[in-house]
Design an enzyme around this catalytic site. Structure first.
Site, PDB file in Angstrom:
ATOM      1  N   GLY A 395       0.783  -1.223   0.000  1.00 29.85           N
ATOM      2  CA  GLY A 395       0.000   0.000   0.000  1.00 29.85           C
ATOM      3  C   GLY A 395       0.818   1.278   0.000  1.00 29.85           C
ATOM      4  O   GLY A 395       1.934   1.339  -0.529  1.00 29.85           O
ATOM      5  N   SER A 396       0.265   2.301   0.634  1.00 31.95           N
ATOM      6  CA  SER A 396       0.754   3.677   0.479  1.00 31.95           C
ATOM      7  C   SER A 396       2.129   3.964   1.067  1.00 31.95           C
ATOM      8  O   SER A 396       2.649   5.067   0.893  1.00 31.95           O
ATOM      9  CB  SER A 396      -0.262   4.646   1.098  1.00 31.95           C
ATOM     10  OG  SER A 396      -1.490   4.560   0.407  1.00 31.95           O
ATOM     11  N   VAL A 397       2.737   3.008   1.758  1.00 28.70           N
ATOM     12  CA  VAL A 397       4.086   3.265   2.280  1.00 28.70           C
ATOM     13  C   VAL A 397       5.098   3.468   1.148  1.00 28.70           C
ATOM     14  O   VAL A 397       6.194   3.980   1.381  1.00 28.70           O
ATOM     15  CB  VAL A 397       4.565   2.134   3.220  1.00 28.70           C
ATOM     16  CG1 VAL A 397       3.773   2.130   4.515  1.00 28.70           C
ATOM     17  CG2 VAL A 397       4.506   0.781   2.529  1.00 28.70           C
ATOM     18  N   LYS A 399       4.664   5.526  -1.299  1.00 29.97           N
ATOM     19  CA  LYS A 399       4.464   6.855  -1.894  1.00 29.97           C
ATOM     20  C   LYS A 399       5.680   7.784  -1.781  1.00 29.97           C
ATOM     21  O   LYS A 399       5.946   8.550  -2.719  1.00 29.97           O
ATOM     22  CB  LYS A 399       3.204   7.502  -1.318  1.00 29.97           C
ATOM     23  CG  LYS A 399       1.932   6.832  -1.839  1.00 29.97           C
ATOM     24  CD  LYS A 399       0.662   7.377  -1.196  1.00 29.97           C
ATOM     25  CE  LYS A 399      -0.568   6.688  -1.778  1.00 29.97           C
ATOM     26  NZ  LYS A 399      -1.822   7.083  -1.107  1.00 29.97           N
TER      27      LYS A 399
END
Length: 715
Positions: A395-397, A399
């Protein structure tokens, strides 16, 4: 006259024959002299060595493996000495000699007969009943085997024995008495041994009486000896420590040639997993060398110890076992708490890795896995190996890596403002969770703080050089996947971290190259990564852009005499920079600021858990919508969520970098409690608490030494 001529002719013939005879003798003696000269001058040293081999036989005996310590000198793996009875088989040893010795020894020790193999029982029955045994083979069968020219004599015997074994009845095997089985238990171990290599006959539960009695009767037991064996004792459940083979297992078959080429014996104990395997050559000591002199019949007449042997080197790990235990407790309690909630049917594991971002030293590797025992009760087991052998959509880690990739490729610039509004690609809607239907402008720092998916999508469009038109299909060239993956690899994502442990996985790269998957890639919902890769990745950001190889070995030391005081240092592991990312310090610091806002910004995705901390740190949260393909095959295809967290602390001078991964946390579709953030915060607090405690202990120790020194001066 005629008679005289005949006599002369006869004498000439005799003379000629004598000359031939003398010449032949001369030639033969010449050949003999030449042969003797060749043997003495050319081959003399070779034959001396061969003679010496026949008279002096070298036997190597095992020594203790090196101990394994944590970074503070606490023993994690030790050796427990125990009494052992061994037997050494020599090339001249006959089966009857071994049987006689086994019978004598069986009167002095008690063996466990429950694990005797069926094959050993059959072979022993054949030894005891040879005539009866071979009558089970018909003459026609025996002739067919003996007349088979393709078989060697040993192969023919094996074929006969195989037929006999097939025809031995259960009743005949059951006729073996308790006494027979005791002898067989010893004899089978003797036979299994290799020439000139001490074979352990008994080392488990050797009583003092057995050890003493056998020692007293060694003169009656050829090639038997009483000695000390070593048992590997783990004082930690940490699975990364690995394990060793037993003397019965010996060297694994797939590595037999490798170890034999390094002077190992076939029944040597060797590391078979993780640290024990990785550092086998350091942990395995130098064997004691005992030279045995034999007489012309091959009997041992004298033994001399040539080399006493040395234990293996000790290893000091980077792991802080006190911190490890505390973090294990945090992860376990939070895992069980999450498991008690609705929708957690697929949740069975959680991970936390903490390392020094400046040196690559791994301080803690926590992996916990839920299983069920035979009674159906839930148990929590160590799964620290899963931190580098299993991978997940995170997921967003990712980004921060997406933004830094965008900067390095010239797609975006720091502080660039982009529009966050739902993306419509040919009817497929992709959006940010905090902005499901509206439209707002935000910069990269706010995009990190609030975890904007759309900002990352817009960055992806610019990386691929495509013009987004709402509602229209999007064509993205497949080489853009390679661009992003190559950039991610600079941080350690999707590639080997270089950890000094065997079995590391790099994760799985998605095979489809359609536009929607490219957008999933830049928000961490396509390729899979390991918890250790996440820790290396965030360390790279924390230290200013250097990807440092993580390692669990800190030092190699000489063997400790008592297991308490460490030996002197032989070698230390230095930090190894694998690469430097293609970003400026300004760009990296800018992203770090955005990660700081995640914890302390007004709208930070982790602010609820971090806004009132006593420490200053930075991080990023992640949630991945995934399709389940875990151990429960019946649940394949179920939609679930994986939650993650990365970060570093302190913010201005990082000492630690950390990564949390909790796969398949819920099937409910929503996250109500952020277990990932809770674990991260509690782990950081525990680290600083222990550091404060260590500093206090150091200050006290120094103070006591100063007081003693002053007192000595006064005296």
């Amino acid at each position: 006259m005629h008679q005289r001529k005949q006599t002369n002719k006869k004498n000439e013939k005799i003379s000629f024959r004598m000359n031939i005879l003398f010449f032949t003798i001369f030639v033969l003696f010449s050949i003999l002299i030449l042969r003797l000269g060749y043997m003495q001058i050319v081959k003399g040293e070779v034959y001396v060595r061969e003679l010496k081999k026949a008279e002096e036989i070298t036997v190597n005996t095992n020594v203790p493996r090196g101990r394994i310590y944590d970074r503070s000198g606490r023993v994690l793996v030790d050796n427990k000495p125990k009494n052992a009875i061994t037997y050494t088989k020599f090339p001249t040893t006959m089966t009857k000699e071994m049987l006689d010795t086994a019978e004598k020894l069986s009167k002095l020790i008690k063996m466990d007969t429950s694990k005797i193999a069926l094959l050993d029982k059959q072979n022993y029955w054949i030894l005891l009943h040879k005539k009866e045994a071979y009558k089970k083979v018909f003459k026609k069968e025996e002739d067919a085997i003996n007349n088979n020219g393709k078989l060697t004599s040993s192969e023919k015997q094996s074929k006969l024995d195989e037929l006999v074994r097939e025809r031995i009845s259960d009743a005949e095997l059951n006729s073996l008495s308790k006494k027979d089985l005791q002898i067989l238990a010893i004899f089978s171990k003797m036979v299994a041994g290799y020439n000139l290599t001490p074979q352990i006959i008994k080392s488990d539960n050797v009583t003092r009486k057995e050890f003493a009695v056998v020692s007293e009767h060694l003169h009656e037991l050829p090639n038997v000896n009483t000695t000390t064996d070593w048992e590997r004792v783990k004082k930690s459940d940490l699975s990364i420590l690995g394990s060793t083979t037993t003397p019965i297992e010996g060297i694994p078959k797939d590595k037999l040639d490798y170890y034999l080429a390094r002077n190992y014996s076939r029944n040597d104990r060797v590391g078979k997993s993780y640290i024990e395997e990785e550092y086998e050559e350091l942990l395995q000591g130098k064997k004691a060398v005992i030279k045995s002199k034999t007489n012309s019949t091959g009997q041992v007449v004298d033994t001399t110890t040539v080399f006493d042997g040395t234990p293996g080197n000790d290893l000091v790990l980077t792991i802080d076992s006190e911190l490890q235990l505390e973090l294990e407790g945090i992860v376990e309690s939070q895992l069980l708490a999450s498991k008690s909630k609705w929708g957690s049917s697929l949740l069975d594991r959680a991970f936390l890795v903490m390392m020094n971002p400046n040196t690559g030293e791994v301080l803690s590797m926590v992996g916990k896995k839920l299983d069920r025992d035979n009674n159906g009760k839930v148990t929590v087991n160590d799964f620290s190996i899963g931190t580098f052998t299993s991978a997940y959509e995170v997921g967003s880690v990712v980004k921060p890596a997406t933004l830094l990739t965008g900067y390095s490729l010239g797609a975006i610039t720091p502080n660039q403002i982009l529009l966050d509004t739902p993306i419509n690609i040919a009817g497929t809607i992709k959006k940010s969770i905090f902005n499901p239907s509206g439209a707002m402008y935000l910069n990269d720092l706010t995009a990190l703080e609030r975890s904007s998916n759309v900002y990352m999508f817009q960055t992806a469009f610019r990386i691929a050089g495509v013009n987004y038109v709402p509602g229209a299909a999007l064509s993205i060239d497949s080489n853009n996947f390679t661009k992003v993956r190559n950039s991610f690899a600079q941080f350690g994502l999707g590639v080997e971290t270089g950890i000094d442990l065997p079995g590391e996985t790099t994760g799985v790269k998605g095979q489809e190259t359609i536009s929607g998957k490219f957008l999933d890639l830049v928000i961490g919902q396509y390729d899979t990564f390991t918890p250790l890769q996440l820790a290396q990745y965030v360390s790279t950001i924390a230290n200013g852009g250097k990807r440092i190889q993580p390692h669990v070995l800190k030092e190699v030391r000489k063997p400790s005499e008592d297991g308490k005081k460490l030996g002197s240092i032989i070698d230390e592991v230095s930090p190894k920079v694998l690469n430097t990312i293609n970003n400026s310090k300004t760009e990296i610091d800018h992203v770090k600021k955005g990660m700081h806002n995640v914890y302390y910004g007004n709208q930070g995705s982790a602010a609820f858990n971090f806004k009132n901390t006593k420490f200053d740190a930075a991080g990023k949260t992640g949630t991945a919508e995934v399709v389940y393909y875990g151990p429960e095959k019946s649940a394949y295809g179920t939609k679930t969520l994986t939650i993650t967290h990365i970060g570093f602390a302190p913010y201005n001078n990082p000492e630690i970098a950390y990564a949390v991964v909790i796969p398949w946390v819920t099937t409910s579709g929503t996250i109500t409690e952020y277990t990932n953030n809770i674990i991260a915060r509690q782990a950081i607090e525990k680290y600083f608490e222990l550091q404060k405690k260590k500093m206090h202990n150091i200050d006290q120790t120094v103070g006591q030494k100063v007081q003693k020194s002053n007192s000595d001066l006064k005296d």
